[in-house]
Design a protein around this motif. Structure first.
Motif, mmCIF file in Angstrom:
data_model
loop_
_atom_site.group_PDB
_atom_site.id
_atom_site.type_symbol
_atom_site.label_atom_id
_atom_site.label_comp_id
_atom_site.label_asym_id
_atom_site.label_seq_id
_atom_site.Cartn_x
_atom_site.Cartn_y
_atom_site.Cartn_z
ATOM 1 N N PRO A 339 0.825 -1.222 0.000
ATOM 2 C CA PRO A 339 0.000 0.000 0.000
ATOM 3 C C PRO A 339 0.850 1.258 0.000
ATOM 4 O O PRO A 339 2.008 1.254 0.440
ATOM 5 C CB PRO A 339 -0.792 -0.130 1.304
ATOM 6 C CG PRO A 339 0.072 -0.962 2.192
ATOM 7 C CD PRO A 339 0.771 -1.936 1.294
ATOM 8 N N ARG A 340 0.274 2.345 -0.508
ATOM 9 C CA ARG A 340 0.941 3.641 -0.461
ATOM 10 C C ARG A 340 0.464 4.414 0.771
ATOM 11 O O ARG A 340 -0.701 4.317 1.151
ATOM 12 C CB ARG A 340 0.626 4.467 -1.710
ATOM 13 C CG ARG A 340 1.156 3.879 -3.003
ATOM 14 C CD ARG A 340 0.959 4.894 -4.122
ATOM 15 N NE ARG A 340 1.181 4.319 -5.433
ATOM 16 C CZ ARG A 340 2.371 4.210 -6.018
ATOM 17 N NH1 ARG A 340 3.436 4.629 -5.364
ATOM 18 N NH2 ARG A 340 2.488 3.695 -7.218
ATOM 19 N N VAL A 341 1.364 5.200 1.343
ATOM 20 C CA VAL A 341 1.024 6.040 2.492
ATOM 21 C C VAL A 341 1.609 7.433 2.274
ATOM 22 O O VAL A 341 2.564 7.614 1.524
ATOM 23 C CB VAL A 341 1.567 5.453 3.811
ATOM 24 C CG1 VAL A 341 0.888 4.137 4.133
ATOM 25 C CG2 VAL A 341 3.079 5.287 3.767
ATOM 26 N N PHE A 342 1.023 8.407 2.947
ATOM 27 C CA PHE A 342 1.503 9.778 2.854
ATOM 28 C C PHE A 342 2.796 9.925 3.650
ATOM 29 O O PHE A 342 2.938 9.360 4.735
ATOM 30 C CB PHE A 342 0.442 10.733 3.411
ATOM 31 C CG PHE A 342 0.907 12.156 3.530
ATOM 32 C CD1 PHE A 342 1.043 12.952 2.403
ATOM 33 C CD2 PHE A 342 1.223 12.690 4.775
ATOM 34 C CE1 PHE A 342 1.485 14.261 2.509
ATOM 35 C CE2 PHE A 342 1.662 13.999 4.889
ATOM 36 C CZ PHE A 342 1.790 14.787 3.757
ATOM 37 N N GLU A 343 3.754 10.698 3.095
ATOM 38 C CA GLU A 343 4.993 10.957 3.829
ATOM 39 C C GLU A 343 5.236 12.446 4.072
ATOM 40 O O GLU A 343 5.545 12.849 5.182
ATOM 41 C CB GLU A 343 6.201 10.356 3.117
ATOM 42 C CG GLU A 343 7.494 10.581 3.889
ATOM 43 C CD GLU A 343 8.580 9.568 3.583
ATOM 44 O OE1 GLU A 343 9.668 9.680 4.154
ATOM 45 O OE2 GLU A 343 8.335 8.661 2.771
ATOM 46 N N PHE A 344 5.110 13.284 3.032
ATOM 47 C CA PHE A 344 5.324 14.716 3.245
ATOM 48 C C PHE A 344 4.664 15.518 2.138
ATOM 49 O O PHE A 344 4.219 14.967 1.125
ATOM 50 C CB PHE A 344 6.817 15.045 3.325
ATOM 51 C CG PHE A 344 7.563 14.862 2.023
ATOM 52 C CD1 PHE A 344 7.660 15.885 1.090
ATOM 53 C CD2 PHE A 344 8.196 13.652 1.736
ATOM 54 C CE1 PHE A 344 8.350 15.717 -0.103
ATOM 55 C CE2 PHE A 344 8.895 13.472 0.558
ATOM 56 C CZ PHE A 344 8.964 14.506 -0.367
ATOM 57 N N GLN A 345 4.622 16.838 2.332
ATOM 58 C CA GLN A 345 4.102 17.723 1.307
ATOM 59 C C GLN A 345 4.920 19.005 1.285
ATOM 60 O O GLN A 345 5.431 19.469 2.314
ATOM 61 C CB GLN A 345 2.615 18.040 1.523
ATOM 62 C CG GLN A 345 2.294 18.844 2.760
ATOM 63 C CD GLN A 345 0.797 18.952 2.989
ATOM 64 O OE1 GLN A 345 0.256 18.294 3.875
ATOM 65 N NE2 GLN A 345 0.110 19.785 2.210
ATOM 66 N N LEU A 346 5.062 19.584 0.089
ATOM 67 C CA LEU A 346 5.755 20.848 -0.095
ATOM 68 C C LEU A 346 4.738 21.976 -0.096
ATOM 69 O O LEU A 346 3.667 21.858 -0.688
ATOM 70 C CB LEU A 346 6.544 20.843 -1.404
ATOM 71 C CG LEU A 346 7.553 19.700 -1.582
ATOM 72 C CD1 LEU A 346 8.355 19.906 -2.858
ATOM 73 C CD2 LEU A 346 8.484 19.590 -0.384
ATOM 74 N N MET A 347 5.101 23.073 0.552
ATOM 75 C CA MET A 347 4.177 24.176 0.760
ATOM 76 C C MET A 347 4.472 25.338 -0.199
ATOM 77 O O MET A 347 5.609 25.498 -0.679
ATOM 78 C CB MET A 347 4.262 24.646 2.211
ATOM 79 C CG MET A 347 4.082 23.508 3.225
ATOM 80 S SD MET A 347 2.501 22.646 3.028
ATOM 81 C CE MET A 347 1.387 23.860 3.745
ATOM 82 N N PRO A 348 3.467 26.181 -0.467
ATOM 83 C CA PRO A 348 3.631 27.255 -1.463
ATOM 84 C C PRO A 348 4.681 28.290 -1.095
ATOM 85 O O PRO A 348 5.141 29.031 -1.974
ATOM 86 C CB PRO A 348 2.235 27.878 -1.545
ATOM 87 C CG PRO A 348 1.523 27.454 -0.297
ATOM 88 C CD PRO A 348 2.090 26.117 0.059
ATOM 89 N N ASN A 349 5.102 28.371 0.180
ATOM 90 C CA ASN A 349 6.140 29.338 0.553
ATOM 91 C C ASN A 349 7.450 29.068 -0.173
ATOM 92 O O ASN A 349 8.286 29.970 -0.318
ATOM 93 C CB ASN A 349 6.378 29.304 2.069
ATOM 94 C CG ASN A 349 7.340 30.376 2.530
ATOM 95 O OD1 ASN A 349 7.222 31.538 2.131
ATOM 96 N ND2 ASN A 349 8.308 30.006 3.339
ATOM 97 N N ILE A 350 7.633 27.846 -0.652
ATOM 98 C CA ILE A 350 8.841 27.519 -1.424
ATOM 99 C C ILE A 350 8.957 28.441 -2.641
ATOM 100 O O ILE A 350 10.050 28.870 -3.016
ATOM 101 C CB ILE A 350 8.812 26.043 -1.863
ATOM 102 C CG1 ILE A 350 9.073 25.128 -0.669
ATOM 103 C CG2 ILE A 350 9.830 25.769 -2.967
ATOM 104 C CD1 ILE A 350 9.054 23.655 -0.991
ATOM 105 N N LEU A 351 7.817 28.775 -3.248
ATOM 106 C CA LEU A 351 7.820 29.601 -4.453
ATOM 107 C C LEU A 351 8.235 31.036 -4.167
ATOM 108 O O LEU A 351 8.632 31.762 -5.086
ATOM 109 C CB LEU A 351 6.432 29.579 -5.106
ATOM 110 C CG LEU A 351 5.949 28.201 -5.583
ATOM 111 C CD1 LEU A 351 4.532 28.288 -6.120
ATOM 112 C CD2 LEU A 351 6.894 27.640 -6.638
ATOM 113 N N SER A 352 8.144 31.461 -2.911
ATOM 114 C CA SER A 352 8.582 32.813 -2.555
ATOM 115 C C SER A 352 10.063 32.851 -2.196
ATOM 116 O O SER A 352 10.653 33.926 -2.098
ATOM 117 C CB SER A 352 7.751 33.340 -1.375
ATOM 118 O OG SER A 352 8.023 32.603 -0.191
ATOM 119 N N ILE A 353 10.657 31.671 -2.001
ATOM 120 C CA ILE A 353 12.074 31.593 -1.640
ATOM 121 C C ILE A 353 12.931 31.236 -2.843
ATOM 122 O O ILE A 353 13.962 31.861 -3.087
ATOM 123 C CB ILE A 353 12.275 30.555 -0.513
ATOM 124 C CG1 ILE A 353 11.514 30.994 0.740
ATOM 125 C CG2 ILE A 353 13.760 30.381 -0.200
ATOM 126 C CD1 ILE A 353 11.552 29.997 1.857
#
Length: 425
Positions: A339-353
């Motif tokens: 099965p697949r499970v959630f591990e992490f997510q990238l947030m929109p603040n990355i686009l400001s950096i």
């Protein structure tokens, strides 16, 4: 009371927060955004197709890299997220990708070899004891007058009746990957105390594949990849035990609730009807739904967060999942069918950096309006302001078993499932 229940059930979420630029980008055991990929074994990079955009075919930028070993695992483990920096490729399948890389921990490998060697010696002793016992029986038989021809020739004895030949098992995969051994560290974004990886091998898997002419894509030449300036990420646990710890001004929050109440009263006096969720959807900005509202309220507690990490935790969705996205994360691993499970997510603040717009503009050679260029394409100039990658959040789902296709000592690169949620038009 509800908060206590959630604390027991939910896995703590770790947040990645910007922590300064990277001067020497050569460490695989860190967590960062931007920069160039650093492989666990630099001599065995993956195929170039892992970072090639599935839409335009150009090389993508590294957005995120993190050293994320799992508890009770014999492997060093790194995840890489890639994205195309062309607005025209956004919202199309293949414009983002994620790969998981494994290399066996040298300490575990040494212990595994020692265990197999001890097993081999025990099997040899057992085999020798059985052989000696059988030889003794034949000798006794000769004393009692039984010839070798009537009972059996001693030279034909092959280790005892029903005995399987001993196998050394050296270098074989263990039946369980963990084997009760933990890596040196198991924290998100934490360096191991020793950076030992698999030593030199005379013939790597890549070399053997080249000799057989079965490599369809060349390996990645890191020096030729486009890159954003690298930024370290500082890792901290998200604190949700109280609003005070999260830094929320409760007086401002109360003002917001009072304004909302007054607005509802005005609407009701004007003859309009309010039906809870229906009213909320009608008066929120276009494209805003309950998932987005929950997303923004949670992120406002720490707007600088770039990554939310929590293996087996629940993601923070930017919008409701589409049927195609739901099918993707519900599907099993294509290598082990786990099965697949959630591990992490990238947030929109990355686009400001990360300077996504600046770099996209340079690559597209936008027309300089200050020059005396004739026949300027007005549409192209307007579109030049709408360049670079975009996303609301990037969610990564991985194999729960953290499978390792191939031999224990091989360097592996496995593509995992990625879901990209955008702003609603």
């Amino acid at each position: 009371m509800s908060n206590k229940k959630q604390t027991k059930k939910e896995t703590p979420v770790l947040l990645g927060i910007p922590d300064g630029g990277i001067e020497l980008d050569n460490d695989a055991y860190i967590t960062k955004i931007g920069g160039l990929p650093v492989w666990l074994d630099p001599k065995t990079p993956p195929s170039s197709k892992v970072c090639r955009c599935g839409v335009c075919g150009d090389n993508m930028y590294l957005i995120f890299q993190s050293y994320v070993p799992l508890p009770d695992s014999p492997y060093h483990r790194v995840l890489y997220v890639w994205g195309c920096n062309k607005r025209s490729c956004m919202r199309k399948e293949g414009s983002f990708s994620v790969i998981r890389s494994h290399v066996v921990d040298q300490t575990y490998l040494k212990a595994q070899r020692q265990k197999e060697e001890e097993k081999r010696k025990k099997e040899e002793k057992k085999k020798a004891a059985v052989t000696a016992a059988n030889n003794q029986k034949f000798q006794l038989g000769d004393l009692w007058g039984n010839s070798a021809g009537s009972f059996g020739n001693a030279n034909n004895v092959s280790g005892g009746f029903g005995m399987k030949p001993a196998t050394t098992g050296f270098g074989m995969k263990p039946t369980t990957t963990g084997f009760g051994m933990k890596p040196v560290t198991t924290g998100f974004g934490m360096k191991p105390t020793t950076a030992s990886i698999v030593g030199k091998k005379e013939d790597t898997l890549i070399d053997k594949m080249k000799q057989l002419n079965i490599v369809s894509d060349p390996i990645i030449d890191t020096t030729k990849l486009p890159r954003f300036p690298g930024q370290y990420l500082y890792i901290d646990e998200e604190r949700t035990d109280s609003y005070d710890n999260m830094g929320i001004d409760m007086s401002r929050y109360k003002e917001y609730l009072d304004m909302e109440k007054e607005l509802l009263m005005e609407v009701d006096e004007g003859g309009e009807t309010w039906q809870g969720e229906t009213y909320e959807k009608q008066h929120l900005p276009r494209g805003v739904d309950k998932q987005f509202k929950k997303f923004t309220e949670r992120v406002e507690c720490l707007p600088s967060q770039c990554v939310r990490y929590g293996f087996l935790s629940q993601p923070l969705f930017y919008s409701s999942l589409s049927q195609q996205q739901q099918q993707l994360i519900s599907s099993n691993c294509k290598h082990c069918n786990g099965p697949r499970v959630f591990e992490f997510q990238l947030m929109p603040n990355i686009l400001s950096i990360l300077p996504t717009t600046e770099y996209a503009t340079k690559e597209q050679n936008v027309v300089n309006l200050s020059g005396k260029t004739k026949n300027i394409d007005t549409k192209a100039v307007l579109n030049s302001w709408n360049v670079g990658m975009e996303f609301g959040t990037i969610l990564v789902f991985v194999c729960q078993k953290d499978c390792h296709p191939g031999s224990l000592e091989d360097i592996t690169y496995v593509e995992e499932a990625i879901v990209v949620q955008y702003e609603t038009d």
